[in-house]
Design an enzyme around this catalytic site. Structure first.
Site, short mmCIF file in Angstrom:
data_model
loop_
_atom_site.label_atom_id
_atom_site.label_comp_id
_atom_site.label_asym_id
_atom_site.label_seq_id
_atom_site.Cartn_x
_atom_site.Cartn_y
_atom_site.Cartn_z
CB ALA A 45 13.34 4.35 40.02
CB SER A 48 13.20 -0.57 39.75
OG SER A 48 12.44 -0.38 40.91
CB VAL A 50 11.46 -4.22 43.86
CG1 VAL A 50 10.87 -4.23 45.26
CG2 VAL A 50 12.42 -5.39 43.71
CB CYS A 51 9.15 0.34 41.93
SG CYS A 51 10.70 0.92 42.49
N GLY A 52 7.42 -1.84 40.85
CA GLY A 52 6.18 -2.17 40.16
C GLY A 52 5.33 -3.05 41.04
#
Lengths: 165, 186
Positions: A45, A48, A50-52
């Protein structure tokens, strides 16, 4: 063909697709880049934490991917509008693809759709001929970094093909 | 190619004399930090690492390598190059500390003031940084980090292994104390 974790396996033809992409909303997909390696970075997603980190990291690492003439495409089930805001906030300039409608169709085709209705955190390197060269499923909470991708690109030996292009 | 369940990131660029090293050269435990001077998480880790070095002064040495994520942090690259310029003058760690202690002052004007506070000549340093004299050095650190599995900042390697835990002092002490150290040769 998929492995025990469901993820598409090396040697399999990479299912072709196009999806709407930031920044301009036009559709894009791996088939448009035949002759070049394509990195598909599935992630759960936008936004979130970590994704960033992962997408921002790949943007920062773009000069390394460019040495292999590789194309990087991020993919999640978020909408184009979410992708656009997210990309802007994190300075991401490579395409983020919206697997939004029908939701998760492409993600399912690569065997990384989760029961939570998101993409798993999976990396797929597609070789210049369109076959899966390497795939890796990371635990959702772990940013897998770029070392595995760069190792896979090394194995393709694409350095020579870059000069021919 | 195989698809291991989990890749364990390992430091692939060994520590050499060109690295910036703080602590005893022959310390049994080496921590290699990949950092970004504008990253708030690195800023938060900075005093913890300093305290760790103080509490384990005979055991630990810290190596600092640059990993500016410029799309998130527009001042990080210049800050890294300024630190290198200071390093050329034997002042790397002083500049490093100033940068982490003034993370809200990394714009070019305040950065020059910081350089001046250290007793260095801002004009001289600005000229070198404008020519990107140290750009290759910073890039070299970054590339080595990417190849080693640096996945954000700060990333620490304790020995050759990427540290997956937190960077609070207790986490760091636990990780360091659990690291096997070579038996000292008689």
């Amino acid at each position: 063909m998929t492995g025990p974790d469901g993820l598409i396996r090396p040697g399999t033809p990479a299912p072709d697709f196009t999806l709407p992409a930031t920044p301009d909303g036009r559709r894009t997909g791996p088939g448009q880049f035949r002759g070049r390696p394509v990195v598909l970075a599935f992630y759960p997603a936008d936004w979130s934490p970590v994704c960033g980190d992962q997408m921002a990291l790949y943007q920062a690492a773009m000069p390394e991917f460019a040495r292999y003439d590789a194309v990087v495409l991020g993919i999640s089930v978020d909408s184009l509008w979410s992708h656009r805001a997210f990309a802007e906030a994190r300075g991401v300039r490579f395409p983020l693809l919206a697997d939004f409608e029908p939701k998760g169709e492409v993600t399912r085709g690569y065997g990384v759709y989760t029961p939570q209705g998101q993409a798993g955190r999976a990396l797929v390197v597609v070789d210049p001929a369109g076959a899966v060269a390497w795939s890796y499923l990371s635990p959702a909470e772990v940013n897998p970094g770029a070392d595995g991708i760069l190792d896979a690109l090394d194995q393709l030996g694409t350095g020579r093909q870059v000069t021919a292009r | 190619m195989s698809t291991p369940l989990q890749v364990t990131a390992r430091l692939r660029v060994p520590v050499t004399e060109i690295d910036h090293i703080r602590g005893p050269l022959d310390a049994p435990v080496t921590i290699v930090q990949y950092g970004d001077f504008q990253c708030p998480f690195c800023g938060a880790a900075h005093p913890n690492l300093a305290e760790l070095l103080r509490q384990r002064r005979d055991t630990v040495r810290l190596v600092y390598r640059h990993f500016p994520i410029t799309n998130l942090h527009p001042y990080a690259e210049r800050a890294a190059e300024v630190a290198e310029a200071a390093g050329r003058r034997g002042r790397f760690w002083e500049m490093h500390d100033w940068l982490y202690e003034h993370q809200d002052q990394l714009d070019p004007v305040h950065l020059s003031l910081g350089v001046e506070q250290l007793g260095l000549l801002p004009d001289e340093i600005d000229a070198e940084v404008d020519r990107h004299t140290y750009g290759d050095r910073v890039r070299h650190d970054f590339t080595g980090g990417i190849r080693s599995g640096v996945n954000g900042t700060p990333t620490l390697f304790i020995g050759d292994h990427r540290h997956e835990g937190g960077v609070d002092l207790p986490d760091l002490l636990t990780a360091v104390d659990a690291t096997p150290t070579p038996t000292p040769t008689p």
